[in-house]
Each structure stands twice: as structure tokens, then as C-alpha cells.
Scaffold this motif. Structure first.
Motif, short mmCIF file in Angstrom:
data_model
loop_
_atom_site.label_atom_id
_atom_site.label_comp_id
_atom_site.label_asym_id
_atom_site.label_seq_id
_atom_site.Cartn_x
_atom_site.Cartn_y
_atom_site.Cartn_z
N LEU A 196 -14.23 44.64 6.95
CA LEU A 196 -15.54 45.27 6.76
C LEU A 196 -16.65 44.23 6.82
O LEU A 196 -17.71 44.47 7.42
CB LEU A 196 -15.57 46.00 5.42
CG LEU A 196 -16.87 46.76 5.10
CD1 LEU A 196 -17.17 47.81 6.17
CD2 LEU A 196 -16.79 47.40 3.72
N MET A 197 -16.43 43.05 6.22
CA MET A 197 -17.44 41.99 6.30
C MET A 197 -17.70 41.60 7.75
O MET A 197 -18.85 41.37 8.15
CB MET A 197 -16.96 40.76 5.51
CG MET A 197 -16.93 40.91 4.00
SD MET A 197 -16.39 39.36 3.22
CE MET A 197 -15.32 40.00 1.93
N ASP A 198 -16.65 41.52 8.54
CA ASP A 198 -16.82 41.18 9.96
C ASP A 198 -17.56 42.27 10.71
O ASP A 198 -18.36 41.99 11.60
CB ASP A 198 -15.45 40.97 10.61
CG ASP A 198 -14.91 39.55 10.42
OD1 ASP A 198 -15.63 38.72 9.84
OD2 ASP A 198 -13.78 39.28 10.86
N LEU A 199 -17.29 43.53 10.37
CA LEU A 199 -17.96 44.65 11.04
C LEU A 199 -19.45 44.66 10.71
O LEU A 199 -20.30 44.79 11.60
CB LEU A 199 -17.32 45.97 10.62
CG LEU A 199 -17.96 47.24 11.19
CD1 LEU A 199 -17.84 47.27 12.71
CD2 LEU A 199 -17.33 48.48 10.58
N VAL A 200 -19.78 44.52 9.45
CA VAL A 200 -21.19 44.54 9.01
C VAL A 200 -21.91 43.29 9.48
O VAL A 200 -23.10 43.33 9.85
CB VAL A 200 -21.26 44.67 7.48
CG1 VAL A 200 -22.68 44.50 6.98
CG2 VAL A 200 -20.69 46.02 7.05
N GLY A 201 -21.22 42.16 9.49
CA GLY A 201 -21.83 40.86 9.79
C GLY A 201 -21.74 39.98 8.55
O GLY A 201 -22.28 40.36 7.50
N VAL A 202 -21.07 38.85 8.66
CA VAL A 202 -20.91 37.97 7.49
C VAL A 202 -22.27 37.49 7.01
O VAL A 202 -22.52 37.34 5.81
CB VAL A 202 -20.00 36.77 7.84
CG1 VAL A 202 -19.81 35.87 6.62
CG2 VAL A 202 -18.63 37.26 8.33
#
Length: 356
Positions: A233-239
Motif C-alpha cells: 500500500l505504501m508503494d501504491l500511494v507513494g512512499v
């Protein structure tokens, strides 16, 4: 209940902005998409057209709806081109001064009745009110990533938001087929406030070397029923977006420890590993899948008539007995053992609170 706007403006053509604009196009709104960076605007418009085509191929809507939606899209190089819009949703990066500047400029170019909504996930909506010429038109409209797939939208009332602005925003969300809920203007609003501990604890587990990101994600998917784990999820949203949100929540809570950003987030951002959009975050995003498929659950079996004691009177205990018997176990309650030594005892009862 207000009427949904006929003309929707979206400022910011990134992942979130283009997703919101796609929803507007499908909802029958003439949609004006603006980004100050020409290449970003072109990529955002192409992302919308591609998303509309993919949705039609997957049967989510008809090919005719996809074509009609694409025809409603207006790629606008100038902010002034949004002047006819009845609702403008700002989807710019999570920087307070940038958003305040945008709200000031939108107040100048838009009609007096235009509702100005922010898609911020962490900045207090009330912090933007004083930047607008007409504070009563300012509201929060928080979509979730990816906006075309996530069904929920939070509508946030700022100090001074009018009932009309809330009604227009709710009507727009419902016209897009979203479930609209109203949330208070506090740190993280409602959904991010609930979800933030999952990501924060996952980062702590990694920092303490308890498990790797792949393992933590798999536990959440298989054990918790999540469609993706916290690192995915962090990767999808953007770190980088997640780091800014964490900083914002930590600041708004006056340094409360549970909202403290992780040094691991800072390290990845410094290295340019921002997630899917950069090709690498916690995972690598090359040509193939970023992770292996989860294994199928094993078939029931292995009990072979052995005895298991399952204690408890609630629905959980009853379901466990049912599943145990389906796997070949002789499931009993403790009082039914009659001197038989079970191979396993499962206690589902809730402990009584300790006495004062």
C-alpha cells in the motif's frame, strides 16, 4: 440534497487527480483537468483515456460509456480555464503553502459560487479556509487510491463550510458512484486515522528485524484478509506521500509518539525509491509481478479421528468445531472429554477483566 455539478475541475494530473477526473468523466460531468507541468498534464490525460478503455474491456462499463467519458475530458494548460466549473477538486502535493496559494488563485478565477474542495489526506481543511476569498465554499473531499476503484469518499466540513458546499460535494461523490461519509476535520480525518497504525506497526516490525516486508504483507493478506499488505500500500500511494502524511499527523498531534515518521521512510525517499511510480519502493516494479502469488489454503484434513477440545460458547467456538470436524477431528467441549486426553485445547473464551 444538492445537485451534482455539470462541470468539474481537477487541479493536479497525477495518480489521484487523473483518477478523480476519470470518475467525473464517467459520471457525465464535463471535466476540466489542469496541471502546471505540461508533460504531467499530457500523461494524466492519457492515463484517463487508458483507464476508461481498460474498464470497458473488463466489463465495468460499456465501450460507449468509455468513449463518451473521454469526450468529456478537457486538458487545461491554464488555471483560468477552470473558471466555468461548479466544483473544483485540488489534488496537488501535500504541502500546505502550495495548497493555500492554489485556493487563493482559484478564488480569483472561479465564480463566486464555485465550491473549492481539497483532496488532502492529512492537512486540516480549516488551514486552507483563510486562503480562499469565500471560506464558506471550502470543503474537504478525500478520495482513496486508486480513486476509480476505491468506493469510499470522505467529505470534511471545515470551520465555516456552508451546507450548500457540503451538499454539492456529497452529490458529486454519489454521482461518481462513491459511498460518501462525513468526517471531522482532525488529524487523518477518519479512514487514515484508523489505517495509520497498520503501516506504523509494520515499519516498526521491519526496523526491529522481526520480519521482511514480504512476510509482513503476506501475513496481513492471508491472516487479516487485506487485499494488499502495508508495504504494498505504501508503494501504491507513494512512499514520499506517506512520509509527508506521517510528518503532518505528527505535527498536528504535537509530537505524539504513535504518529512519529519512521527513518526507514526517510531513507527510501532519499534514495528515490518512491514506490510504483518510480519503479521501485519496498518492491521492484519491473516487467513481471512484484511478488509471488499467495499459496492456496490447504485442503481440510489431518484430523484422523483425533480429539481436540474447543472451549467457548460463542460463534467463533462453534465455527471452529465445525471446521475441525470437517478436517476429520473429533471436536468436543471440555466437559465432554470424560477422561480423554485431547491432542489440542483451544480456548476461545474472553478473559474476565481484572478486579480493582
Amino acid at each position: 440534497m444538492g445537485d451534482a455539478p455539470a462541470r468539474l475541475g481537477v487541479v493536479g494530473a497525477g495518480t489521484m487527480g487523473s483518477g478523480i477526473a476519470q470518475l467525473g468523466c464517467l459520471a457525465g460531468m464535463e471535466t476540466f483537468l489542469h496541471d502546471p507541468v505540461a508533460d504531467a498534464l499530457a500523461r494524466g490525460a492519457e492515463r484517463i483515456r487508458t483507464g476508461l478503455d481498460k474498464g470497458a474491456k473488463r466489463g465495468r462499463w460499456s465501450a460507449e460509456d468509455a468513449r463518451a467519458g473521454a469526450d468529456r475530458l478537457r486538458a487545461c494548460e491554464a488555471l483560468e480555464d477552470l473558471s466555468p466549473c461548479e466544483l473544483v477538486v485540488e489534488a496537488a502535493p501535500e504541502r500546505l503553502e502550495l495548497k493555500r496559494e492554489l485556493f487563493g488563485r482559484l478564488s480569483e478565477v472561479c465564480d463566486e459560487g464555485t465550491v473549492l474542495a481539497t483532496n488532502t489526506s492529512s492537512i486540516p481543511v480549516t488551514a486552507l479556509v483563510s486562503a480562499a476569498a469565500r471560506p464558506e465554499n471550502v470543503v474537504g473531499m478525500h478520495f482513496f487510491n486508486p480513486a476509480p476503484l476505491m468506493r469510499l469518499v470522505e467529505v470534511i466540513r471545515a470551520d465555516g463550510t456552508s451546507e450548500r458546499a457540503l451538499a454539492v460535494t456529497r452529490a458529486a461523490g454519489e454521482a461518481m458512484g462513491r459511498r460518501v461519509i462525513e468526517a471531522s476535520d482532525g488529524p487523518g480525518f477518519l479512514v487514515n486515522r484508523c489505517g495509520r497504525p497498520f503501516g506504523a506497526e509494520a515499519l516498526r516490525l521491519l526496523a526491529e528485524q522481526v520480519a521482511a516486508p514480504e512476510q509482513i504483507d503476506r501475513v496481513c493478506r492471508l491472516g487479516g484478509g487485506f487485499r494488499m499488505g502495508p508495504f504494498e500500500l505504501m508503494d501504491l500511494v507513494g512512499v514520499d506521500v506517506g512520509l509527508e502524511v506521517a510528518r503532518s499527523l505528527h505535527s498536528q498531534s504535537f509530537g505524539e509518539a504513535r504518529w512519529k515518521p519512521s527513518p526507514l521512510q526517510e531513507r527510501l525517499v532519499s534514495a528515490g525509491r518512491l514506490g510504483r511510480k518510480a519503479g521501485r519502493g519496498w518492491y521492484h516494479y519491473d516487467d513481471g509481478p512484484h511478488r509471488a502469488d499467495d499459496p492456496d489454503p490447504p485442503s481440510p484434513g489431518g484430523g484422523e479421528g483425533r480429539v481436540v477440545a474447543i472451549e467457548g460458547t460463542g460463534a467463533l467456538a462453534a465455527k471452529l468445531r465445525e471446521r475441525a470436524r470437517a478436517a476429520g477431528w473429533e471436536a468436543r467441549e471440555p466437559e465432554e472429554l470424560a477422561g480423554v486426553a485431547p491432542e489440542l485445547v483451544v480456548d476461545t473464551s474472553v478473559p474476565a477483566p481484572a478486579a480493582d
